[in-house]
Design a protein around this motif. Structure first.
Motif, PDB file in Angstrom:
ATOM      1  N   ALA A  54       0.851  -1.186   0.229  1.00 24.79           N
ATOM      2  CA  ALA A  54      -0.041  -0.076  -0.001  1.00 24.79           C
ATOM      3  C   ALA A  54       0.950   1.270  -0.040  1.00 24.79           C
ATOM      4  O   ALA A  54       1.590   1.511   0.863  1.00 24.79           O
ATOM      5  CB  ALA A  54      -1.072   0.139   1.221  1.00 24.79           C
ATOM      6  N   GLY A  55       0.884   2.008  -0.990  1.00 23.13           N
ATOM      7  CA  GLY A  55       1.674   3.277  -1.102  1.00 23.13           C
ATOM      8  C   GLY A  55       3.002   3.121  -1.441  1.00 23.13           C
ATOM      9  O   GLY A  55       3.794   3.966  -1.628  1.00 23.13           O
ATOM     10  N   ALA A  56       3.486   1.795  -1.634  1.00 21.81           N
ATOM     11  CA  ALA A  56       4.841   1.573  -2.089  1.00 21.81           C
ATOM     12  C   ALA A  56       5.198   2.030  -3.592  1.00 21.81           C
ATOM     13  O   ALA A  56       4.428   1.909  -4.490  1.00 21.81           O
ATOM     14  CB  ALA A  56       4.973   0.150  -1.927  1.00 21.81           C
ATOM     15  N   GLY A  57       6.402   2.296  -3.585  1.00 23.09           N
ATOM     16  CA  GLY A  57       6.937   2.575  -5.211  1.00 23.09           C
ATOM     17  C   GLY A  57       7.071   1.221  -5.728  1.00 23.09           C
ATOM     18  O   GLY A  57       7.131   0.153  -5.261  1.00 23.09           O
ATOM     19  N   PRO A  58       7.692   1.276  -7.142  1.00 27.15           N
ATOM     20  CA  PRO A  58       7.861   0.191  -7.916  1.00 27.15           C
ATOM     21  C   PRO A  58       9.004  -0.586  -7.255  1.00 27.15           C
ATOM     22  O   PRO A  58       8.983  -1.819  -7.346  1.00 27.15           O
ATOM     23  CB  PRO A  58       8.303   0.906  -9.221  1.00 27.15           C
ATOM     24  N   GLY A  59       9.963   0.162  -6.767  1.00 20.02           N
ATOM     25  CA  GLY A  59      11.192  -0.774  -6.259  1.00 20.02           C
ATOM     26  C   GLY A  59      10.704  -1.770  -5.095  1.00 20.02           C
ATOM     27  O   GLY A  59      11.110  -2.878  -4.995  1.00 20.02           O
ATOM     28  N   ARG A  91      -1.460   1.103 -12.484  1.00 14.27           N
ATOM     29  CA  ARG A  91      -2.639   0.522 -11.819  1.00 14.27           C
ATOM     30  C   ARG A  91      -2.480   0.360 -10.313  1.00 14.27           C
ATOM     31  O   ARG A  91      -2.670  -0.649  -9.890  1.00 14.27           O
ATOM     32  CB  ARG A  91      -3.260  -0.465 -12.734  1.00 14.27           C
ATOM     33  N   PRO A  92      -1.857   1.405  -9.677  1.00 13.79           N
ATOM     34  CA  PRO A  92      -1.583   1.081  -8.042  1.00 13.79           C
ATOM     35  C   PRO A  92      -2.854   0.646  -7.559  1.00 13.79           C
ATOM     36  O   PRO A  92      -2.728  -0.094  -6.413  1.00 13.79           O
ATOM     37  CB  PRO A  92      -1.137   2.344  -7.715  1.00 13.79           C
ATOM     38  N   GLU A  93      -4.204   1.064  -7.916  1.00 17.22           N
ATOM     39  CA  GLU A  93      -5.236   0.591  -7.213  1.00 17.22           C
ATOM     40  C   GLU A  93      -5.419  -1.032  -7.314  1.00 17.22           C
ATOM     41  O   GLU A  93      -6.197  -1.550  -5.987  1.00 17.22           O
ATOM     42  CB  GLU A  93      -6.784   1.205  -7.754  1.00 17.22           C
ATOM     43  N   MET A  94      -4.811  -1.681  -7.964  1.00 20.59           N
ATOM     44  CA  MET A  94      -4.911  -3.053  -7.934  1.00 20.59           C
ATOM     45  C   MET A  94      -4.091  -3.709  -6.901  1.00 20.59           C
ATOM     46  O   MET A  94      -4.326  -4.996  -6.544  1.00 20.59           O
ATOM     47  CB  MET A  94      -4.365  -3.684  -9.376  1.00 20.59           C
ATOM     48  N   LEU A  95      -3.277  -2.798  -6.150  1.00 26.07           N
ATOM     49  CA  LEU A  95      -2.560  -3.433  -5.207  1.00 26.07           C
ATOM     50  C   LEU A  95      -2.797  -2.795  -3.865  1.00 26.07           C
ATOM     51  O   LEU A  95      -2.193  -2.914  -2.615  1.00 26.07           O
ATOM     52  CB  LEU A  95      -0.921  -3.183  -5.414  1.00 26.07           C
ATOM     53  N   ALA A  96      -3.866  -1.999  -3.794  1.00 21.51           N
ATOM     54  CA  ALA A  96      -4.368  -1.622  -2.534  1.00 21.51           C
ATOM     55  C   ALA A  96      -5.119  -2.812  -1.649  1.00 21.51           C
ATOM     56  O   ALA A  96      -5.242  -3.854  -2.141  1.00 21.51           O
ATOM     57  CB  ALA A  96      -5.786  -0.703  -2.660  1.00 21.51           C
ATOM     58  N   PRO A  97      -5.156  -2.590  -0.366  1.00 27.26           N
ATOM     59  CA  PRO A  97      -5.597  -3.586   0.647  1.00 27.26           C
ATOM     60  C   PRO A  97      -6.636  -3.991   0.123  1.00 27.26           C
ATOM     61  O   PRO A  97      -7.683  -3.441  -0.435  1.00 27.26           O
ATOM     62  CB  PRO A  97      -5.554  -2.804   2.022  1.00 27.26           C
TER      63      PRO A  97
END
Length: 205
Positions: free
Chosen positions: A124-129, A194-200
């Motif tokens: 959640a909120g993490a960058g690509p790395g 698509r960061p929302e796909m990795l939200a909790p």
């Protein structure tokens, strides 16, 4: 050998694995809402296609399992997605067995789902790395969990399978590294577009 064929496992192992797989399927279907069907279906199709591509490695061959990736994105919904893929592979192409479908589903889905419970909150909120690092660890460990499940099922079924376990484990160790890299890149890409796909994942009511 992640697809265990018919006639290899003992009846108690088949029944026990099938019962646990049914529990996982029930959990997955309980969390499968209308808005999730397309995403779950797409990943089931990806799993189906990718698992058909076997890479010769030593005396055996391996293929990507995608358990970690599916566990992170789908959570418990990975169980029905993987089950459908395995069922189609068994019926259409003879990969694995029908009687061992429950055990195969359990071995491929459970490690990724359990490890994703630990790893996904860190995304959640993490960058690509960081996303690539966490996703790679989950994926690599999920492969080891799958092979551990396969080894346990074979060992509990018959002592005659024990000599083959070393070969199976050694064959799939390189796959753990490959799967970690592939999953890390895939999740790093999703973190950017698509960061929302990795939200909790939401908890069921």
């Amino acid at each position: 050998m992640a697809h265990i064929p018919d006639g290899v496992l003992s009846l108690p192992v088949i029944l026990g694995g099938s019962a646990l797989a049914l529990g996982g399927l029930a959990m997955g279907l309980r969390r499968l809402e209308d808005r999730d069907i397309a995403e779950t279906g797409i990943l089931a199709a990806v799993f189906f296609v990718v698992s058909l591509v076997s890479i010769p490695l030593g005396p055996s061959s391996v293929h990507l399992l995608l358990g970690g990736l599916m566990g992170i994105i789908l959570g418990w919904r990975a169980f029905p997605a993987i089950f459908v893929g395995l069922l189609l592979q068994a019926v259409l192409f003879g990969f694995g067995g029908v009687t061992t479908l429950g055990v195969d589903t359990l071995n491929m889905a459970l490690p990724g789902v359990v490890l994703a419970m630990v790893g996904r909150p860190l995304l959640a909120g993490a960058g690509p790395g960081r996303t690539a690092l966490v996703g790679g660890l989950v994926a690599g460990l999920a492969v080891l969990g799958t092979i551990g499940g396969v080894a346990a099922a074979l060992a509990l079924s018959s002592a005659a399978h024990l000599p083959a376990l070393t070969v199976i484990v050694a064959t799939y160790l390189p796959l753990a590294l490959i799967e970690a890299v592939v999953t890390g890149f895939a999740l790093s890409f999703l973190a950017r577009v698509r960061p929302e796909m990795l939200a909790p994942l939401p908890r069921p009511a």
